[in-house]
Write a protein that holds these residues in place. Structure first.
Motif, PDB file in Angstrom:
ATOM      1  N   ASP A 162       0.836  -1.199   0.000  1.00 16.45           N
ATOM      2  CA  ASP A 162       0.000   0.000   0.000  1.00 16.45           C
ATOM      3  C   ASP A 162       0.872   1.251   0.000  1.00 16.45           C
ATOM      4  O   ASP A 162       1.171   1.835   1.046  1.00 16.45           O
ATOM      5  CB  ASP A 162      -0.931   0.005   1.213  1.00 16.45           C
ATOM      6  CG  ASP A 162      -2.075   0.984   1.049  1.00 16.45           C
ATOM      7  OD1 ASP A 162      -1.861   2.044   0.430  1.00 16.45           O
ATOM      8  OD2 ASP A 162      -3.185   0.693   1.529  1.00 16.45           O
ATOM      9  N   GLY A 163       1.275   1.671  -1.196  1.00 18.44           N
ATOM     10  CA  GLY A 163       2.098   2.864  -1.331  1.00 18.44           C
ATOM     11  C   GLY A 163       1.397   4.127  -0.871  1.00 18.44           C
ATOM     12  O   GLY A 163       2.049   5.062  -0.387  1.00 18.44           O
ATOM     13  N   TRP A 164       0.070   4.186  -1.003  1.00 20.48           N
ATOM     14  CA  TRP A 164      -0.677   5.371  -0.568  1.00 20.48           C
ATOM     15  C   TRP A 164      -0.509   5.583   0.931  1.00 20.48           C
ATOM     16  O   TRP A 164      -0.296   6.702   1.397  1.00 20.48           O
ATOM     17  CB  TRP A 164      -2.155   5.227  -0.915  1.00 20.48           C
ATOM     18  CG  TRP A 164      -2.468   5.244  -2.374  1.00 20.48           C
ATOM     19  CD1 TRP A 164      -1.575   5.169  -3.411  1.00 20.48           C
ATOM     20  CD2 TRP A 164      -3.761   5.336  -2.973  1.00 20.48           C
ATOM     21  NE1 TRP A 164      -2.246   5.196  -4.611  1.00 20.48           N
ATOM     22  CE2 TRP A 164      -3.575   5.299  -4.376  1.00 20.48           C
ATOM     23  CE3 TRP A 164      -5.051   5.423  -2.459  1.00 20.48           C
ATOM     24  CZ2 TRP A 164      -4.645   5.372  -5.261  1.00 20.48           C
ATOM     25  CZ3 TRP A 164      -6.130   5.495  -3.338  1.00 20.48           C
ATOM     26  CH2 TRP A 164      -5.923   5.475  -4.734  1.00 20.48           C
ATOM     27  N   GLN A 165      -0.646   4.492   1.701  1.00 22.34           N
ATOM     28  CA  GLN A 165      -0.509   4.603   3.151  1.00 22.34           C
ATOM     29  C   GLN A 165       0.934   4.859   3.573  1.00 22.34           C
ATOM     30  O   GLN A 165       1.189   5.620   4.507  1.00 22.34           O
ATOM     31  CB  GLN A 165      -1.032   3.324   3.832  1.00 22.34           C
ATOM     32  CG  GLN A 165      -2.534   3.145   3.756  1.00 22.34           C
ATOM     33  CD  GLN A 165      -3.283   4.272   4.448  1.00 22.34           C
ATOM     34  OE1 GLN A 165      -2.915   4.702   5.534  1.00 22.34           O
ATOM     35  NE2 GLN A 165      -4.331   4.761   3.809  1.00 22.34           N
ATOM     36  N   LEU A 166       1.886   4.238   2.896  1.00 22.49           N
ATOM     37  CA  LEU A 166       3.290   4.428   3.249  1.00 22.49           C
ATOM     38  C   LEU A 166       3.749   5.861   3.006  1.00 22.49           C
ATOM     39  O   LEU A 166       4.660   6.349   3.689  1.00 22.49           O
ATOM     40  CB  LEU A 166       4.158   3.437   2.467  1.00 22.49           C
ATOM     41  CG  LEU A 166       4.034   1.967   2.893  1.00 22.49           C
ATOM     42  CD1 LEU A 166       4.821   1.061   1.952  1.00 22.49           C
ATOM     43  CD2 LEU A 166       4.516   1.775   4.327  1.00 22.49           C
ATOM     44  N   LYS A 167       3.121   6.534   2.039  1.00 22.75           N
ATOM     45  CA  LYS A 167       3.442   7.950   1.809  1.00 22.75           C
ATOM     46  C   LYS A 167       2.995   8.816   2.986  1.00 22.75           C
ATOM     47  O   LYS A 167       3.606   9.840   3.285  1.00 22.75           O
ATOM     48  CB  LYS A 167       2.768   8.434   0.519  1.00 22.75           C
ATOM     49  CG  LYS A 167       3.450   7.972  -0.757  1.00 22.75           C
ATOM     50  CD  LYS A 167       2.736   8.529  -1.977  1.00 22.75           C
ATOM     51  CE  LYS A 167       3.397   8.068  -3.262  1.00 22.75           C
ATOM     52  NZ  LYS A 167       2.681   8.577  -4.469  1.00 22.75           N
ATOM     53  N   LYS A 168       1.926   8.404   3.651  1.00 21.48           N
ATOM     54  CA  LYS A 168       1.405   9.175   4.784  1.00 21.48           C
ATOM     55  C   LYS A 168       2.232   8.958   6.046  1.00 21.48           C
ATOM     56  O   LYS A 168       2.323   9.833   6.905  1.00 21.48           O
ATOM     57  CB  LYS A 168      -0.052   8.779   5.053  1.00 21.48           C
ATOM     58  CG  LYS A 168      -1.009   9.089   3.911  1.00 21.48           C
ATOM     59  CD  LYS A 168      -2.413   8.573   4.217  1.00 21.48           C
ATOM     60  CE  LYS A 168      -3.358   8.808   3.055  1.00 21.48           C
ATOM     61  NZ  LYS A 168      -4.712   8.258   3.329  1.00 21.48           N
ATOM     62  N   GLY A 169       2.817   7.781   6.179  1.00 17.83           N
ATOM     63  CA  GLY A 169       3.610   7.456   7.362  1.00 17.83           C
ATOM     64  C   GLY A 169       4.083   6.021   7.302  1.00 17.83           C
ATOM     65  O   GLY A 169       3.331   5.139   6.881  1.00 17.83           O
ATOM     66  N   TRP A 170       5.330   5.781   7.721  1.00 19.72           N
ATOM     67  CA  TRP A 170       5.903   4.442   7.602  1.00 19.72           C
ATOM     68  C   TRP A 170       5.288   3.502   8.631  1.00 19.72           C
ATOM     69  O   TRP A 170       5.263   3.791   9.823  1.00 19.72           O
ATOM     70  CB  TRP A 170       7.406   4.494   7.785  1.00 19.72           C
ATOM     71  CG  TRP A 170       8.052   3.174   7.503  1.00 19.72           C
ATOM     72  CD1 TRP A 170       8.518   2.271   8.407  1.00 19.72           C
ATOM     73  CD2 TRP A 170       8.273   2.598   6.204  1.00 19.72           C
ATOM     74  NE1 TRP A 170       9.022   1.160   7.763  1.00 19.72           N
ATOM     75  CE2 TRP A 170       8.887   1.329   6.415  1.00 19.72           C
ATOM     76  CE3 TRP A 170       8.019   3.022   4.892  1.00 19.72           C
ATOM     77  CZ2 TRP A 170       9.246   0.499   5.357  1.00 19.72           C
ATOM     78  CZ3 TRP A 170       8.372   2.187   3.844  1.00 19.72           C
ATOM     79  CH2 TRP A 170       8.976   0.939   4.079  1.00 19.72           C
TER      80      TRP A 170
END
Length: 269
Positions: A52-60
């Motif tokens: 989920d790249g979308w979530q990883l952009k928001k926070g690791w």
């Protein structure tokens, strides 16, 4: 739980997994890891939104269980399983590596599989046939934020259920299937996928994206959605005798002698 070759295992011609969403709080990595330990196949298709790249952009967010899932898939590939990765919208960055192999995992923008019965299946995530993703991505991001909040509630809900000895049940999926607009969207999506499969001269399609596991014929063409590992905890499999079915992995093994914990929906070949 440790990897143990003596643990009971189901063997299939093919397994399809999608919408795992590694890197998100909603990912049920422990259940998936248990599934991977107890199920083997000649072919393993990863049908998008694996990471989920979308979530990883928001926070690791990457706990050990998520890393264990990746390592388990890589190990299967090294041991001879044909692993094909077809990216989706949440891991769309992987699409730039089309036709490249990483650690014996082959990246494809689409794939094809021929069943034992001779049916040719087109394999694709399905986001390219979602009008919101293609024409209003900001709305998709907004919806993803709301969806994440519902999944957080879902985790708390199932934590309480587990204390009382109940199996996993998806509150978020139940709510989604009660909303008329969501039901209409799913129907439109299914018919769009079927139309494209026919255009490609295939007997059916295998996709993910909408987190709704299903196998059924639509106007003579087979529609298969393998579900997800956020809500339904499901996979599509082809048995050694060529039968397609959905496997739901909602109860993890507690002992080596425990019976297989899947609830299966049989489907046409």
């Amino acid at each position: 739980m440790s990897d143990n070759a003596s643990e009971p295992s189901h063997r299939y011609r093919a397994i399809w997994l999608s919408d795992i969403h590694l890197g998100s709080i909603g990912c049920q990595a422990e259940y998936l890891l248990d599934f991977l330990r107890h199920n083997e196949s000649e072919h393993l298709y990863l049908v998008g939104d694996i990471i989920d790249g979308w979530q990883l952009k928001k926070g690791w967010y990457w706990p050990q269980a998520h890393n264990d899932v990746v390592q388990k898939i890589l190990r299967k590939a090294r041991k001879g399983t044909n692993v094909v990765y077809v990216p989706g919208n949440h891991d769309e960055v992987i699409r730039q590596f089309n036709n490249i192999a990483f650690g014996d995992i082959h990246v494809r923008d689409e794939a094809f599989h021929t069943t034992l019965a001779g049916k040719r299946l087109w394999i694709v995530h399905g986001d390219l046939f979602d009008g919101v993703i293609q024409h209003a991505k900001w709305l998709a991001y907004l919806g993803d934020t709301a969806y994440t909040a519902i999944l957080a509630l879902n985790r708390w809900f199932n934590h309480v259920r587990a204390k009382f000895g109940f199996e996993y049940w998806s509150l978020s999926q139940y709510l989604k299937h009660q909303v008329k607009n969501a039901v209409n969207f799913i129907s439109s999506f299914e018919h769009a996928m079927i139309a494209e499969a026919r255009r490609r001269d295939c007997d059916g399609v295998v996709c993910g994206h909408i987190h709704k596991a299903e196998i059924r014929e639509i106007d003579g063409t087979l529609y298969c959605n393998d579900g997800d590992w956020v809500e339904s905890l499901s996979a599509l499999v082809e048995t050694l005798d060529g039968q397609l079915k959905i496997v739901y992995w909602t109860v993890m093994h507690s002992t080596k002698s425990a019976p297989a914990p899947e609830s299966e929906a049989l489907a046409s070949q």
